[in-house]
Design a protein around this motif. Structure first.
Motif, PDB file in Angstrom:
ATOM      1  N   PRO A  57       0.817  -1.216   0.000  1.00 16.67           N
ATOM      2  CA  PRO A  57       0.000   0.000   0.000  1.00 16.67           C
ATOM      3  C   PRO A  57       0.853   1.269   0.000  1.00 16.67           C
ATOM      4  N   VAL A  58       0.454   2.223  -0.809  1.00 20.73           N
ATOM      5  CA  VAL A  58       1.166   3.504  -0.916  1.00 20.73           C
ATOM      6  C   VAL A  58       0.151   4.634  -0.869  1.00 20.73           C
ATOM      7  N   PHE A  59       0.453   5.654  -0.072  1.00 23.91           N
ATOM      8  CA  PHE A  59      -0.440   6.816  -0.038  1.00 23.91           C
ATOM      9  C   PHE A  59      -0.364   7.542  -1.362  1.00 23.91           C
ATOM     10  N   CYS A  60      -1.532   7.916  -1.853  1.00 26.20           N
ATOM     11  CA  CYS A  60      -1.599   8.576  -3.149  1.00 26.20           C
ATOM     12  C   CYS A  60      -2.697   9.635  -3.069  1.00 26.20           C
ATOM     13  N   PRO A  61      -2.346  10.911  -3.028  1.00 24.04           N
ATOM     14  CA  PRO A  61      -3.355  11.968  -2.886  1.00 24.04           C
ATOM     15  C   PRO A  61      -4.493  11.824  -3.888  1.00 24.04           C
ATOM     16  N   GLY A  62      -5.721  11.861  -3.360  1.00 20.60           N
ATOM     17  CA  GLY A  62      -6.883  11.731  -4.225  1.00 20.60           C
ATOM     18  C   GLY A  62      -7.457  10.342  -4.248  1.00 20.60           C
ATOM     19  N   GLN A  63      -6.706   9.306  -3.768  1.00 24.40           N
ATOM     20  CA  GLN A  63      -7.239   7.930  -3.800  1.00 24.40           C
ATOM     21  C   GLN A  63      -7.896   7.509  -2.486  1.00 24.40           C
ATOM     22  N   PRO A  64      -7.324   7.492  -1.296  1.00 25.94           N
ATOM     23  CA  PRO A  64      -5.993   7.988  -0.950  1.00 25.94           C
ATOM     24  C   PRO A  64      -4.921   6.898  -0.931  1.00 25.94           C
ATOM     25  N   VAL A  65      -5.278   5.610  -1.112  1.00 24.72           N
ATOM     26  CA  VAL A  65      -4.281   4.541  -1.051  1.00 24.72           C
ATOM     27  C   VAL A  65      -4.422   3.663  -2.288  1.00 24.72           C
ATOM     28  N   VAL A  66      -3.304   3.339  -2.915  1.00 24.76           N
ATOM     29  CA  VAL A  66      -3.288   2.337  -3.974  1.00 24.76           C
ATOM     30  C   VAL A  66      -2.275   1.267  -3.573  1.00 24.76           C
TER      31      VAL A  66
ATOM     32  N   THR B 208      -6.231  10.386 -24.347  1.00 18.59           N
ATOM     33  CA  THR B 208      -6.497  10.766 -22.963  1.00 18.59           C
ATOM     34  C   THR B 208      -5.680   9.867 -22.053  1.00 18.59           C
ATOM     35  N   ARG B 209      -4.907  10.446 -21.123  1.00  8.77           N
ATOM     36  CA  ARG B 209      -4.009   9.679 -20.276  1.00  8.77           C
ATOM     37  C   ARG B 209      -4.447   9.785 -18.818  1.00  8.77           C
ATOM     38  N   LYS B 210      -4.250   8.661 -18.083  1.00 12.19           N
ATOM     39  CA  LYS B 210      -4.480   8.660 -16.639  1.00 12.19           C
ATOM     40  C   LYS B 210      -3.142   8.864 -15.942  1.00 12.19           C
ATOM     41  N   VAL B 211      -3.145   9.714 -14.912  1.00 11.29           N
ATOM     42  CA  VAL B 211      -1.912  10.019 -14.186  1.00 11.29           C
ATOM     43  C   VAL B 211      -2.188   9.968 -12.683  1.00 11.29           C
ATOM     44  N   LEU B 212      -1.324   9.235 -11.960  1.00  7.91           N
ATOM     45  CA  LEU B 212      -1.385   9.193 -10.503  1.00  7.91           C
ATOM     46  C   LEU B 212      -0.266  10.053  -9.944  1.00  7.91           C
ATOM     47  N   PHE B 213      -0.527  10.638  -8.779  1.00  7.24           N
ATOM     48  CA  PHE B 213       0.499  11.449  -8.126  1.00  7.24           C
ATOM     49  C   PHE B 213       0.979  10.738  -6.871  1.00  7.24           C
ATOM     50  N   PHE B 214       2.203  10.206  -6.902  1.00  8.39           N
ATOM     51  CA  PHE B 214       2.828   9.632  -5.725  1.00  8.39           C
ATOM     52  C   PHE B 214       3.667  10.707  -5.035  1.00  8.39           C
ATOM     53  N   ASN B 215       4.259  10.320  -3.911  1.00  2.00           N
ATOM     54  CA  ASN B 215       5.120  11.267  -3.209  1.00  2.00           C
ATOM     55  C   ASN B 215       6.326  11.686  -4.034  1.00  2.00           C
ATOM     56  N   LEU B 216       6.787  10.803  -4.915  1.00  2.00           N
ATOM     57  CA  LEU B 216       8.004  11.119  -5.658  1.00  2.00           C
ATOM     58  C   LEU B 216       7.716  11.745  -7.013  1.00  2.00           C
ATOM     59  N   GLY B 217       6.465  11.878  -7.387  1.00  2.00           N
ATOM     60  CA  GLY B 217       6.166  12.498  -8.666  1.00  2.00           C
ATOM     61  C   GLY B 217       4.968  11.870  -9.340  1.00  2.00           C
TER      62      GLY B 217
ATOM     63  N   LYS C   8      -6.088 -14.877  -2.902  1.00  2.00           N
ATOM     64  CA  LYS C   8      -7.217 -15.466  -2.178  1.00  2.00           C
ATOM     65  C   LYS C   8      -7.209 -15.042  -0.704  1.00  2.00           C
ATOM     66  N   GLY C   9      -8.382 -14.674  -0.203  1.00  2.00           N
ATOM     67  CA  GLY C   9      -8.520 -14.354   1.217  1.00  2.00           C
ATOM     68  C   GLY C   9      -8.217 -12.921   1.581  1.00  2.00           C
ATOM     69  N   THR C  10      -7.833 -12.082   0.618  1.00  2.00           N
ATOM     70  CA  THR C  10      -7.519 -10.686   0.917  1.00  2.00           C
ATOM     71  C   THR C  10      -8.716  -9.791   0.569  1.00  2.00           C
ATOM     72  N   SER C  11      -8.631  -8.550   1.024  1.00  2.00           N
ATOM     73  CA  SER C  11      -9.737  -7.614   0.806  1.00  2.00           C
ATOM     74  C   SER C  11      -9.407  -6.595  -0.275  1.00  2.00           C
ATOM     75  N   LEU C  12      -8.424  -6.856  -1.121  1.00  2.00           N
ATOM     76  CA  LEU C  12      -8.023  -5.912  -2.159  1.00  2.00           C
ATOM     77  C   LEU C  12      -9.124  -5.753  -3.203  1.00  2.00           C
ATOM     78  N   GLN C  13      -9.166  -4.560  -3.793  1.00  2.00           N
ATOM     79  CA  GLN C  13     -10.118  -4.264  -4.859  1.00  2.00           C
ATOM     80  C   GLN C  13      -9.349  -3.954  -6.144  1.00  2.00           C
ATOM     81  N   PRO C  14      -9.823  -4.432  -7.296  1.00  4.13           N
ATOM     82  CA  PRO C  14      -9.066  -4.238  -8.551  1.00  4.13           C
ATOM     83  C   PRO C  14      -8.843  -2.776  -8.902  1.00  4.13           C
ATOM     84  N   GLN C  15      -9.767  -1.884  -8.531  1.00  2.00           N
ATOM     85  CA  GLN C  15      -9.613  -0.474  -8.891  1.00  2.00           C
ATOM     86  C   GLN C  15      -8.509   0.223  -8.096  1.00  2.00           C
ATOM     87  N   SER C  16      -7.891  -0.499  -7.139  1.00  2.00           N
ATOM     88  CA  SER C  16      -6.818   0.101  -6.334  1.00  2.00           C
ATOM     89  C   SER C  16      -5.445  -0.474  -6.664  1.00  2.00           C
ATOM     90  N   LEU C  17      -5.330  -1.298  -7.686  1.00  2.00           N
ATOM     91  CA  LEU C  17      -4.079  -1.990  -7.979  1.00  2.00           C
ATOM     92  C   LEU C  17      -3.350  -1.329  -9.148  1.00  2.00           C
TER      93      LEU C  17
END
Length: 276
Positions: free
Chosen positions: A99-108, A150-159, A175-184
């Motif tokens: 997991p990484v903090f990502c402004p606007g998500q807030p975690v991916v 049209t491009r998608k861009v994420l903003f991490f701490n490093l850029g 298997k057995g985790t709570s991850l969601q595909p839209q956060s990967l």
């Protein structure tokens, strides 16, 4: 011929499994890292020790099978020490999603092709291996348009990180985790080490004197840990079936590492494959 199984570890609290005190540098207690990706790992010996300890605890219905599955310890006076070979083998657990903090998500949750390739070999996922900078089509990110696309861009701490490919990520959720595909998000092999280091949990700790709130000698140090929400995978090999460490359950909570008394190491472990 060995029977193959695997385990999935999802951290529910910061996890620290590190080197012994003599191997530390400065006053920082480091976690174990993979030599190529520089991401955290859990050594097979730590996993084996935890499973063995769970089977040995009072009240376990499998207490008598410990020596059968994990091997008999050396006994003084017996030929060759009286040791026996373990019937279950553990390999180290490597990171799958972090997991990484990502402004606007807030975690991916990020991974890279090298880590996903090992996950694929262990679990047999048949989906094509994602390329670097791939995300699920449902990922929510800033969109920028020019004359051609049209491009998608994420903003991490490093850029900024531009999403270059889209792929259904459901097959890559362990298997057995709570991850969601839209956060990967899959990043490059050369990026994962830096992103991982920036996302580690770090804490300063001291030992105080018995009679006053003052540091005892040089007992001031920092500890780093894998943050909660991280997902690992490890392979298991068995020389025979019938191993049932969770007494019929597929998933339990276990503690790894030596700092569990102060809130570190609580994990959810899920077993898969042919083992019982």
């Amino acid at each position: 011929m060995y029977t193959k199984a695997c385990g999935i570890i999802e951290t529910l609290a910061p996890l620290h499994v590190g080197a012994s005190a003599g191997e530390e540098t400065g006053n920082l207690n480091l976690i174990f890292r993979d030599q190529f990706t520089q991401t955290g790992i859990i050594p097979g010996s730590s996993i084996r020790g935890r499973f063995r300890a769970e089977m040995r605890r009072e009240g376990s219905p499998y207490k008598g099978d410990v020596n059968k599955w994990y091997g008999h310890e050396a006994v003084e006076g017996q030929a060759d020490g009286g040791t026996t070979e373990a019937l279950v083998k553990f390999e180290y657990a490597s990171l799958v999603w972090f997991p990484v903090f990502c402004p606007g998500q807030p975690v991916v949750w990020i991974s890279c092709p090298r880590l996903l390739r090992r996950y694929q070999m262990i679990t047999g996922v048949e989906a094509p291996l994602p390329k670097p900078y791939t995300a699920d089509p449902t990922l929510q990110a800033k969109q920028f348009s020019d004359q051609k696309s049209t491009r998608k861009v994420l903003f991490f701490n490093l850029g900024f990180l531009e999403i270059e490919h889209e792929q259904d990520m459901k097959a890559w959720i362990p298997k057995g985790t709570s991850l969601q595909p839209q956060s990967l998000v899959v990043v490059g092999d050369n990026d994962i080490g830096l992103l991982h280091d920036m996302g580690l949990y770090r804490q300063s700790r001291v030992k105080l004197q018995e009679d006053m709130k003052k540091v005892a000698g040089g007992a001031f140090f920092n500890v780093e840990a894998i943050p909660e929400g991280s997902v690992f995978v490890f392979p298991i090999a068995l020389k025979e079936k019938g191993w049932d460490p969770f007494a019929g359950q597929e998933q339990v909570e276990m503690y790894f590492g030596g700092l569990e008394s102060i809130g570190f190491g609580r994990c959810r472990v899920t077993l898969g494959g042919e083992y019982c």
